[in-house]
Write an enzyme that holds these catalytic residues in place. Structure first.
Site, mmCIF file in Angstrom:
data_model
loop_
_atom_site.group_PDB
_atom_site.id
_atom_site.type_symbol
_atom_site.label_atom_id
_atom_site.label_comp_id
_atom_site.label_asym_id
_atom_site.label_seq_id
_atom_site.Cartn_x
_atom_site.Cartn_y
_atom_site.Cartn_z
ATOM 1 N N GLU A 38 92.213 62.355 51.916
ATOM 2 C CA GLU A 38 90.940 62.037 52.583
ATOM 3 C C GLU A 38 90.874 62.830 53.904
ATOM 4 O O GLU A 38 91.901 62.988 54.590
ATOM 5 C CB GLU A 38 90.947 60.523 52.865
ATOM 6 C CG GLU A 38 89.742 59.966 53.594
ATOM 7 C CD GLU A 38 89.927 58.458 53.884
ATOM 8 O OE1 GLU A 38 91.065 57.940 53.771
ATOM 9 O OE2 GLU A 38 88.924 57.812 54.231
ATOM 10 N N LYS A 108 82.404 57.711 49.850
ATOM 11 C CA LYS A 108 83.213 56.476 49.910
ATOM 12 C C LYS A 108 82.325 55.234 50.037
ATOM 13 O O LYS A 108 81.547 55.103 50.995
ATOM 14 C CB LYS A 108 84.168 56.575 51.102
ATOM 15 C CG LYS A 108 85.161 55.439 51.236
ATOM 16 C CD LYS A 108 86.111 55.725 52.407
ATOM 17 C CE LYS A 108 87.232 54.721 52.525
ATOM 18 N NZ LYS A 108 88.190 55.087 53.600
ATOM 19 N N CYS A 141 90.459 56.326 49.328
ATOM 20 C CA CYS A 141 91.326 55.418 50.081
ATOM 21 C C CYS A 141 90.998 53.941 49.875
ATOM 22 O O CYS A 141 91.286 53.392 48.826
ATOM 23 C CB CYS A 141 91.334 55.819 51.554
ATOM 24 S SG CYS A 141 92.839 55.248 52.389
HETATM 25 C C1 ACM Z 1 91.393 54.122 54.664
HETATM 26 O O1 ACM Z 1 90.515 53.743 53.909
HETATM 27 N N1 ACM Z 1 91.452 55.372 55.101
HETATM 28 C C2 ACM Z 1 92.457 53.213 55.115
#
Ligand code: ACM
Length: 267
Positions: A38, A108, A141
């Site tokens: 990420e 995301k 993530c």
């Molecule tokens: C995250 O979602 N980077 C912990």
């Protein structure tokens, strides 16, 4: 298909240096599908919306173009996380790039902690991309914490889930084994290592241990907690089309949505 991860150690804000380091590691790495962490060019711990805006770039920006040039010469696919600047704001996104350029973008859906201060929540759902006859989904993530996200991808036919990460909690690597079992898919988690020390804005240490997890719950590849590295192994993505976990249990067809209810976020 030869699949794997590239585990990197970004330096906060050093976008071109971080990109070049990732390209050097990619150059050295075998694999037809490789996953980067990420936000691998910017770093993670932003101190303001203005700082994020300045470090972000659009999906046709220098980062995606450089990775696309790499993919064109190496004939491979790469997934990586980037801060995607758009007219409406900045998303915590991941690109899928292949030999013919940008295949698609995932934004995301589940923002972690202070990310909610800076990023817009993803608005593209959970798309499945076709890469050389293989169906690929992407989670970023903290999406790991929401089983509905991986389930949505499995229901849409994803065989492999690429999972660019900047993990700070120790749970996701184990949770992804469950996501693999309950959906009978492969998950490639590419985590970063190192520390973002932003003084008054805070300090975060990232946990490494990138991995490839399989539908049978095994983890044939696990990276160390410290240090940059890459690794890859051969998998059969078609294995993910077999959803029977016992002779009488199909992980998708045995679901009971009639019992689950709609749920309520107000609890
Ligand atoms: C995250 O979602 N980077 C912990």
């Amino acid at each position: 298909m030869l699949v794997g991860y590239v585990q990197t150690e970004p330096r906060f804000g050093q976008v071109s240096g971080n990109l070049q380091r990732a390209l050097d590691l990619l150059e050295d790495a075998p694999g037809e599908l490789l996953v980067l962490p990420e936000l691998f060019t910017t770093g993670y711990l932003f101190a303001s919306a203005a700082e994020l805006h300045d470090l972000a770039e659009p999906a046709d920006g220098p980062c995606v173009r450089a990775v696309a040039a790499h993919c064109a010469t190496r004939g491979r696919w790469v997934v990586g996380g980037f801060a995607e600047r758009t007219p409406q704001g900045v998303y915590n996104s991941a690109f899928v790039v292949g030999p013919d350029g940008l295949v698609g973008v995932y934004r995301k859906a589940h923002l972690f902690n202070d990310e909610k201060r800076w990023f817009l929540p993803g608005d593209l759902g959970f798309p499945v991309f076709e890469i050389g006859g293989v169906r690929l989904g992407v989670l970023v993530c903290f999406d790991w914490c929401f089983p509905e996200a991986a389930r949505s991808l499995a229901l849409a036919g994803a065989q492999i889930i690429a999972h660019p990460s900047n993990l700070v909690l120790p749970h996701a690597q184990n949770a992804m084994v469950t996501r693999c079992l309950e959906n009978q898919v492969f998950v490639i988690t590419a985590n970063r290592v190192g520390v973002d020390d932003r003084g008054a804005a805070g300090v975060l240490r990232f946990t490494g241990r990138s991995q490839v997890a399989c539908p049978d719950g095994t983890r044939p590849l696990v990276a160390p907690e410290l240090g940059e590295c890459h690794d890859a192994l051969e998998i059969d993505p078609g294995r993910a089309d077999q959803k029977w976990i016992t002779p009488r249990n199909h992980v998708l067809e045995d679901r009971r949505p009639d019992l689950y209810g709609g749920g309520s976020s107000s609890g």
